[in-house]
Scaffold this active site. Structure first.
Site, PDB file in Angstrom:
ATOM      1  N   GLU A 230       0.833  -1.208   0.000  1.00  0.00           N
ATOM      2  CA  GLU A 230       0.000   0.000   0.000  1.00  0.00           C
ATOM      3  C   GLU A 230       0.866   1.257   0.000  1.00  0.00           C
ATOM      4  O   GLU A 230       0.569   2.237  -0.690  1.00  0.00           O
ATOM      5  CB  GLU A 230      -0.933   0.013   1.228  1.00  0.00           C
ATOM      6  N   ARG A 234       0.740   3.752  -3.245  1.00  0.00           N
ATOM      7  CA  ARG A 234       0.087   5.047  -3.004  1.00  0.00           C
ATOM      8  C   ARG A 234       1.091   6.171  -2.726  1.00  0.00           C
ATOM      9  O   ARG A 234       0.983   7.253  -3.293  1.00  0.00           O
ATOM     10  CB  ARG A 234      -0.889   4.940  -1.818  1.00  0.00           C
ATOM     11  N   ASP A 362      -5.287  -9.948  -8.044  1.00  0.00           N
ATOM     12  CA  ASP A 362      -5.498  -9.033  -9.180  1.00  0.00           C
ATOM     13  C   ASP A 362      -4.248  -8.453  -9.858  1.00  0.00           C
ATOM     14  O   ASP A 362      -3.930  -8.753 -11.013  1.00  0.00           O
ATOM     15  CB  ASP A 362      -6.448  -7.893  -8.763  1.00  0.00           C
ATOM     16  N   GLU A 498     -11.944   0.561 -10.360  1.00  0.00           N
ATOM     17  CA  GLU A 498     -11.573  -0.373 -11.439  1.00  0.00           C
ATOM     18  C   GLU A 498     -12.414  -0.257 -12.717  1.00  0.00           C
ATOM     19  O   GLU A 498     -11.878  -0.294 -13.828  1.00  0.00           O
ATOM     20  CB  GLU A 498     -11.596  -1.821 -10.923  1.00  0.00           C
TER      21      GLU A 498
HETATM   22  C1  DMJ Z   1      -6.356   0.576  -5.034  1.00  0.00           C
HETATM   23  O1  DMJ Z   1      -5.564   0.812  -3.944  1.00  0.00           O
HETATM   24  C2  DMJ Z   1      -5.589  -0.081  -6.143  1.00  0.00           C
HETATM   25  O2  DMJ Z   1      -6.275   0.068  -7.327  1.00  0.00           O
HETATM   26  C3  DMJ Z   1      -5.323  -1.533  -5.871  1.00  0.00           C
HETATM   27  O3  DMJ Z   1      -4.696  -2.151  -6.942  1.00  0.00           O
HETATM   28  C4  DMJ Z   1      -6.606  -2.252  -5.583  1.00  0.00           C
HETATM   29  N1  DMJ Z   1      -7.371  -1.614  -4.582  1.00  0.00           N
HETATM   30  C5  DMJ Z   1      -7.545  -0.176  -4.604  1.00  0.00           C
HETATM   31  C6  DMJ Z   1      -8.761   0.307  -5.335  1.00  0.00           C
HETATM   32  O4  DMJ Z   1      -9.841  -0.476  -5.344  1.00  0.00           O
END
Ligand code: DMJ
Length: 597
Positions: A230, A234, A362, A498
């Site tokens: 994270e 971010r 994912d 998404e």
């Molecule tokens: C975000 O922090 C990123 O897109 C991550 O890959 C998946 N989760 C969140 C958004 O849903």
């Protein structure tokens, strides 16, 4: 004056002065007119009428042979061309090429902008050539124009940002109902995650406030654990993107600082990183809830650490993440698909773990493609694994719902048994598949992208609020009434990006405006059900209830970093704005340059 009165015609040969001349002339014309027969008078009327009609058509055309606005436009265009040629002569070829390419895409407003606001040239200190120009686009030019949909998105961003600024400035997350805030990593998460959206939207004040806070107040010395993934996507991603878009070294310095502090995560026996680290002490460890790291987490830090190496010239960051990629590449998989847990000590997958394109799986798939693109398509390991994984998805996970045959991606519980469950998170996939397709992947990938895109749209469209739940289950039985159903515990919406992200790619790549229209419908639903009076936006509890969607009192930082950014980019018609040939977006929507290798 000599006049032959008998013939009803007078011919003027002299120039007598004043009233006398005028009176005589009027009398003579009147006398002639009186002597004419009605037929002659009618003929003269007819001739005059025809002259009048002709004049209406001819005069405007005659006017065009004189200087007009149209000519001015033609002249401006010629001047524009001359200026471009002049720029070439001045060896400012990069800018000229850029303007010429914008011109080809009819992005007139950007041409005006660039002509008036030159790009700033900066030193290129990258060790590896990057595809991005070394010039910085003037995002804050007052000449930038936005479509009305983009303006609505900008207003939403400003609304949310100003509420965060008023009630939670400098704190990680904002709670818009209680107007309080909370810390996750104590890193001003909303500011750092959102700053490049402010840049991309051209919001100077918001950008400057954020930059000042980052320069003066962003420190990484709190005695606190942060999550490697994270924080990388971010914070590091946000800083890197801000650096690339502005070339301001403040962002590079902060990025280097946090990058260094996260490196101890990679000192595990297997070199697969631990999930958490204390930024002050440098102590890294597995998550509190179990022994394993998430597969998507250890494989979704590569774009950022590699980029950090490229901008600093220090290879250690890239080396650390390359080791992880090579290791995961060599692990056994099921048709290219990976279990969602991996142990940092042993380096092995937990083989009984679920296989999913949703949570914890994912972005493993997303970063296979994006790493290949970031490195100039030079490393075939990434694209081979990506192709194998997409084949695996098609053979193991893709199904169609009943009764309307919506294509969806299910999960393999315990790595084996199929479940028709799909997280909203999976909706990143259409965008990734489309991005792969324009970079040479087979047509089937694009077909799947389009089918999945429709499904993700329907996850919004079929709900009473027109907002998607967090998770849906698809019906497989032939006599099903509807294609999908939602369990009460899954009916919340966290303002996730998404679907909007994928709509952006699909629109950018196909030019089909249906994707913009779907996005606009979703944007309006966000405005209707997630807007909090005077406090921006909040996630909600129940997308199935129009009467009581129920605020959850939380603004996720990815709403500003991704959701609104992708809305803005979805409504941008120029394919050269943050071109997909030059930038790759990390999984948090932060723009990083594509390199030649
Ligand atoms: C975000 O922090 C990123 O897109 C991550 O890959 C998946 N989760 C969140 C958004 O849903």
């Amino acid at each position: 004056m000599i006049g032959n009165k008998n013939e009803g015609l007078s011919i003027t040969l002299g120039f007598p002065d004043g009233d006398d001349y005028d009176n005589k002339k009027k009398q003579s014309v009147y006398r002639i007119w009186k002597r004419l027969s009605s037929l002659q008078r009618s003929l003269i009327f007819l001739v005059l009428l025809l002259c009048g009609i002709s004049a209406i058509y001819i005069i405007p055309n005659l006017r065009q042979s004189h200087p007009t606005n149209t000519d001015q436009v033609v002249k401006d265009k010629r001047d524009e061309k001359d200026s471009i040629q002049k720029l070439v002569l001045e060896k400012d070829k990069e800018k000229a090429d850029f303007i010429a390419s914008l011109k080809r895409k009819h992005a007139k407003h950007q041409i005006d902008d660039l002509m008036n606001h030159p790009l700033k040239t900066v030193d290129n200190d990258f060790k590896v050539e990057q595809k991005e120009t070394s010039a910085v686009y003037d995002y804050f030019s007052p000449y930038r124009k936005h479509s009305s949909r983009q303006t609505a998105v900008i207003d939403a961003f400003k609304m949310s940002w100003s509420a965060y600024k008023k009630y939670a400035w400098g704190h990680d997350e904002f709670h818009p109902i209680s107007k309080t805030h909370s810390e996750w990593f104590q890193l001003g998460l909303t500011i750092v995650d959102g700053i490049d959206t402010a840049i991309i939207m051209g919001l100077k004040t918001e950008y400057e406030d954020a930059r000042t806070w980052i320069q003066n107040d962003l420190v990484f010395t709190h005695d606190r654990d942060v999550n490697l993934f994270e924080t990388t996507i971010r914070i590091l991603g946000g800083l890197l993107s801000a650096f690339h878009l502005t070339k301001d070294n403040v962002f590079k310095e902060k990025a280097t600082d946090i990058g260094n502090r996260m490196l101890p995560c990679f000192n595990s026996p297997s070199k697969v990183p631990y999930s958490d680290i204390n930024l002050l002490t440098g102590k890294a460890h597995a998550p509190r809830w179990g022994p394993d790291s998430s597969t998507s987490e250890v494989t979704t830090i590569q774009l950022e650490f590699r980029d950090l190496s490229r901008i600093t010239g220090d290879k250690k960051y890239e080396k650390a993440v390359d080791t992880v990629s090579n290791h995961v590449h060599n692990l056994p998989k099921k048709n290219g698909l990976v279990p969602i847990f991996i142990n940092a000590n042993t380096g092995h997958f937990r083989n009984s773990a679920t296989i999913t394109l949703g949570a914890r799986g994912d972005s493993y798939y997303e970063y296979l493609l994006k790493q290949w693109l970031q490195t100039g398509k030079t490393n075939s390991m990434y694209i081979d694994d990506y192709k194998e994984a997409v084949d695996g998805m098609r053979s193991q996970l893709v199904r169609q719902s009943e009764p309307n045959k919506l294509t969806y991606i299910g999960e393999l519980l315990g790595g084996r048994s199929f479940s028709p469950k799909m997280d909203h998170l999976v909706c990143f996939l259409p965008g990734t598949l489309a991005l792969g397709y324009i970079n040479g992947m087979p047509e089937e990938h694009m077909n799947l992208a389009k089918e999945m895109m429709r499904t993700c749209y329907e996850m919004y469209n079929k709900m009473p609020t027109k907002l998607s739940p967090e998770i849906v289950f698809f019906n497989q039985a032939k006599k099903s009434k509807d294609d999908l159903f939602v369990k009460p515990a899954d009916s919340h919406n966290l303002l996730r990006p998404e679907t909007v992200e994928s709509l952006f790619y699909l629109h950018r790549i196909t030019g089909d405006k249906i994707y913009q229209d779907w996005g606009w419908q979703i944007f309006q639903a966000f405005m209707k059900y997630t807007k909090v009076e005077g406090a921006g936006f909040s996630s909600i509890n129940n997308v199935r209830s129009i009467g009581n969607p129920g605020f959850r009192d939380k603004l996720e930082s990815f709403f500003l970093a991704e959701t609104l950014k992708y809305f803005y980019l979805l409504f941008e018609d120029s394919i050269d704005y943050l071109s997909l040939d030059k930038y790759v977006f990390n999984t948090e929507g932060h723009a990083l340059p594509i390199y030649s290798q």
